[in-house]
Scaffold this motif. Structure first.
Motif, PDB file in Angstrom:
ATOM      1  N   THR A 177       0.822  -1.211   0.000  1.00 39.48           N
ATOM      2  CA  THR A 177       0.000   0.000   0.000  1.00 39.48           C
ATOM      3  C   THR A 177       0.854   1.259   0.000  1.00 39.48           C
ATOM      4  O   THR A 177       0.464   2.288  -0.563  1.00 39.48           O
ATOM      5  CB  THR A 177      -0.965  -0.031   1.197  1.00 39.48           C
ATOM      6  OG1 THR A 177      -1.819  -1.178   1.067  1.00 39.48           O
ATOM      7  CG2 THR A 177      -1.816   1.219   1.261  1.00 39.48           C
ATOM      8  N   ILE A 178       2.030   1.199   0.598  1.00 42.01           N
ATOM      9  CA  ILE A 178       2.930   2.363   0.566  1.00 42.01           C
ATOM     10  C   ILE A 178       3.311   2.693  -0.872  1.00 42.01           C
ATOM     11  O   ILE A 178       3.441   3.871  -1.253  1.00 42.01           O
ATOM     12  CB  ILE A 178       4.174   2.107   1.433  1.00 42.01           C
ATOM     13  CG1 ILE A 178       3.761   1.894   2.898  1.00 42.01           C
ATOM     14  CG2 ILE A 178       5.166   3.271   1.343  1.00 42.01           C
ATOM     15  CD1 ILE A 178       4.892   1.425   3.799  1.00 42.01           C
ATOM     16  N   SER A 211      11.432  -1.386  -1.648  1.00 35.97           N
ATOM     17  CA  SER A 211      10.696  -1.146  -0.402  1.00 35.97           C
ATOM     18  C   SER A 211      11.538  -1.446   0.832  1.00 35.97           C
ATOM     19  O   SER A 211      11.019  -1.506   1.945  1.00 35.97           O
ATOM     20  CB  SER A 211       9.437  -2.014  -0.366  1.00 35.97           C
ATOM     21  OG  SER A 211       9.768  -3.389  -0.414  1.00 35.97           O
ATOM     22  N   HIS A 212      12.852  -1.618   0.664  1.00 40.93           N
ATOM     23  CA  HIS A 212      13.682  -2.115   1.758  1.00 40.93           C
ATOM     24  C   HIS A 212      13.843  -1.132   2.907  1.00 40.93           C
ATOM     25  O   HIS A 212      14.323  -1.513   3.982  1.00 40.93           O
ATOM     26  CB  HIS A 212      15.056  -2.552   1.236  1.00 40.93           C
ATOM     27  CG  HIS A 212      15.786  -1.498   0.469  1.00 40.93           C
ATOM     28  ND1 HIS A 212      15.476  -1.191  -0.831  1.00 40.93           N
ATOM     29  CD2 HIS A 212      16.797  -0.686   0.817  1.00 40.93           C
ATOM     30  CE1 HIS A 212      16.274  -0.224  -1.254  1.00 40.93           C
ATOM     31  NE2 HIS A 212      17.082   0.107  -0.270  1.00 40.93           N
ATOM     32  N   VAL A 243      -2.487   4.282   6.051  1.00 42.35           N
ATOM     33  CA  VAL A 243      -1.186   4.050   5.406  1.00 42.35           C
ATOM     34  C   VAL A 243      -0.978   5.058   4.290  1.00 42.35           C
ATOM     35  O   VAL A 243       0.096   5.681   4.180  1.00 42.35           O
ATOM     36  CB  VAL A 243      -1.092   2.617   4.860  1.00 42.35           C
ATOM     37  CG1 VAL A 243       0.227   2.420   4.113  1.00 42.35           C
ATOM     38  CG2 VAL A 243      -1.213   1.593   5.976  1.00 42.35           C
ATOM     39  N   LEU A 244      -1.993   5.230   3.456  1.00 42.81           N
ATOM     40  CA  LEU A 244      -1.871   6.159   2.324  1.00 42.81           C
ATOM     41  C   LEU A 244      -1.665   7.590   2.811  1.00 42.81           C
ATOM     42  O   LEU A 244      -0.806   8.310   2.285  1.00 42.81           O
ATOM     43  CB  LEU A 244      -3.116   6.074   1.443  1.00 42.81           C
ATOM     44  CG  LEU A 244      -3.324   4.756   0.695  1.00 42.81           C
ATOM     45  CD1 LEU A 244      -4.691   4.742   0.018  1.00 42.81           C
ATOM     46  CD2 LEU A 244      -2.224   4.532  -0.337  1.00 42.81           C
ATOM     47  N   VAL A 252       5.328  14.156   0.613  1.00 43.26           N
ATOM     48  CA  VAL A 252       5.104  15.571   0.268  1.00 43.26           C
ATOM     49  C   VAL A 252       6.082  16.453   1.037  1.00 43.26           C
ATOM     50  O   VAL A 252       6.629  17.426   0.504  1.00 43.26           O
ATOM     51  CB  VAL A 252       3.645  15.966   0.552  1.00 43.26           C
ATOM     52  CG1 VAL A 252       3.463  17.483   0.491  1.00 43.26           C
ATOM     53  CG2 VAL A 252       2.706  15.284  -0.448  1.00 43.26           C
ATOM     54  N   ALA A 253       6.335  16.119   2.291  1.00 43.46           N
ATOM     55  CA  ALA A 253       7.272  16.905   3.102  1.00 43.46           C
ATOM     56  C   ALA A 253       8.715  16.703   2.667  1.00 43.46           C
ATOM     57  O   ALA A 253       9.538  17.623   2.762  1.00 43.46           O
ATOM     58  CB  ALA A 253       7.114  16.541   4.574  1.00 43.46           C
ATOM     59  N   ASP A 254       9.038  15.487   2.190  1.00 46.55           N
ATOM     60  CA  ASP A 254      10.407  15.150   1.793  1.00 46.55           C
ATOM     61  C   ASP A 254      10.346  14.167   0.637  1.00 46.55           C
ATOM     62  O   ASP A 254       9.975  13.004   0.833  1.00 46.55           O
ATOM     63  CB  ASP A 254      11.158  14.531   2.972  1.00 46.55           C
ATOM     64  CG  ASP A 254      12.573  14.088   2.599  1.00 46.55           C
ATOM     65  OD1 ASP A 254      13.012  14.363   1.452  1.00 46.55           O
ATOM     66  OD2 ASP A 254      13.235  13.462   3.443  1.00 46.55           O
ATOM     67  N   PRO A 255      10.701  14.592  -0.572  1.00 40.60           N
ATOM     68  CA  PRO A 255      10.614  13.689  -1.724  1.00 40.60           C
ATOM     69  C   PRO A 255      11.410  12.399  -1.556  1.00 40.60           C
ATOM     70  O   PRO A 255      11.110  11.400  -2.221  1.00 40.60           O
ATOM     71  CB  PRO A 255      11.186  14.532  -2.871  1.00 40.60           C
ATOM     72  CG  PRO A 255      11.005  15.942  -2.446  1.00 40.60           C
ATOM     73  CD  PRO A 255      11.158  15.937  -0.960  1.00 40.60           C
ATOM     74  N   ALA A 256      12.413  12.406  -0.673  1.00 37.62           N
ATOM     75  CA  ALA A 256      13.246  11.218  -0.461  1.00 37.62           C
ATOM     76  C   ALA A 256      12.778  10.361   0.710  1.00 37.62           C
ATOM     77  O   ALA A 256      13.442   9.387   1.058  1.00 37.62           O
ATOM     78  CB  ALA A 256      14.694  11.634  -0.234  1.00 37.62           C
ATOM     79  N   ALA A 257      11.642  10.692   1.311  1.00 34.84           N
ATOM     80  CA  ALA A 257      11.160   9.931   2.465  1.00 34.84           C
ATOM     81  C   ALA A 257      10.961   8.465   2.090  1.00 34.84           C
ATOM     82  O   ALA A 257      10.478   8.137   1.003  1.00 34.84           O
ATOM     83  CB  ALA A 257       9.840  10.519   2.956  1.00 34.84           C
ATOM     84  N   LEU A 258      11.373   7.576   2.986  1.00 37.82           N
ATOM     85  CA  LEU A 258      11.217   6.116   2.850  1.00 37.82           C
ATOM     86  C   LEU A 258      12.070   5.529   1.728  1.00 37.82           C
ATOM     87  O   LEU A 258      11.838   4.398   1.307  1.00 37.82           O
ATOM     88  CB  LEU A 258       9.745   5.735   2.643  1.00 37.82           C
ATOM     89  CG  LEU A 258       8.753   6.291   3.674  1.00 37.82           C
ATOM     90  CD1 LEU A 258       7.336   5.867   3.308  1.00 37.82           C
ATOM     91  CD2 LEU A 258       9.104   5.822   5.074  1.00 37.82           C
TER      92      LEU A 258
END
Length: 280
Positions: A177-178, A211-212, A243-244, A252-258
């Motif tokens: 879902t992420i 997704s690691h 989750v969404l 949105v806050a950080d394009p590199a998040a996750l």
């Protein structure tokens, strides 16, 4: 480690999470995480179906149907390998198989999904790489939401039903879902390739990437996560919309998040995709 876990104990644990016959869930599960299950994966499937109204699982066939990109076909920010030659590509194509509804689920997705396919009447989508299977009240509605150009459509449909993600002994690295949150923001939308018929292949858009590092979302989701222990299994339930919303807010806050920081990883390409969207 606990002793043997029974079907009844699994059902009791699922019920304590708040699941019942009105519930629709996307299940990501590890059989091994329970310890020893009396009745094996069939017992887990029966407990899920006896508790929930609709159960959906990823039933992809990547290892069987997937092929490399053909020589010379390079899309920007796609991070996928090309066959070294047309002869090498033809050999890969010959070794692959076209998708059929009775094709086994790839082993890396776990035994529970394959036993669900084998032992229970189900609906299954026909995406050549990334199928879903579903059992229960809303099974057909969820499966029909998938399109070749939008593989994660069943999760969109699950969100509309007020459904949940159920993690049984696995982390958010398995939480597909992420990826839907990413793709709605223009990130992790890759082209991949599959055999679709004898001597025929197709390019498939919007296949999700790495997704690691997704477990980094756990602290943010903890306030909206229900959790119990079922034997040795850590069982967690989170609303799809939660989750969404959480993943969307982070990205949105950080394009590199996750994402990891390795620019040669698919994470680097996913980041560039998001930055391209922001640049317009």
């Amino acid at each position: 480690m606990t002793g043997v876990v029974t079907e009844a104990e699994i059902a009791e644990g699922l019920g304590s999470l708040g699941l019942d016959s009105t519930s629709s869930v996307l299940v990501h599960a590890s059989l091994r995480s329970f310890g020893r299950v009396e009745g094996g994966p069939e017992a887990v499937c029966r407990a899920l179906l006896g508790t929930c109204g609709t159960v959906m699982m990823v039933s992809g066939t990547w290892e069987q149907t997937g092929v490399p990109a053909p020589p010379g076909l390079v899309r920007p920010q796609n991070t996928y390998y090309n066959a070294a030659s047309w002869a090498a590509f033809d050999e890969e194509l010959e070794n692959a198989v076209p998708f059929t509804p009775d094709l086994p689920v790839d082993p890396w997705l776990g035994r529970i999904a394959e036993v669900m396919r084998l032992g229970f009447a189900h609906e299954r989508s026909t995406h050549p790489l990334f199928s879903f299977l579903a059992v229960g009240t809303h099974a057909r509605q969820l499966i029909e939401a998938q399109r070749l150009e939008w593989p994660l459509g069943p999760i969109d449909a699950l969100a509309e039903l007020g459904g949940h993600v159920l993690l049984l002994g696995v982390g958010h690295t398995s939480n597909t879902t992420i990826h839907l949150a990413e793709q709605r923001l223009g990130r992790s939308r890759f082209y991949r390739y599959a055999k679709v018929a004898p001597q025929a292949w197709a390019e498939l858009p919007n296949v999700s990437g790495a997704s690691h590092t997704f477990d980094e979302i756990e602290p943010e989701l903890r306030p909206v996560t229900a959790e119990v222990r079922i034997g040795d299994c850590r069982a967690r339930l989170i609303a799809v919309e939660d989750v969404l919303s959480c993943a969307t807010r982070l990205i949105v806050a950080d394009p590199a998040a996750l994402l990891c920081e390795d620019r040669d990883c698919r994470c680097g390409a996913a980041l560039e995709q998001r930055l391209a969207v922001l640049r317009g």
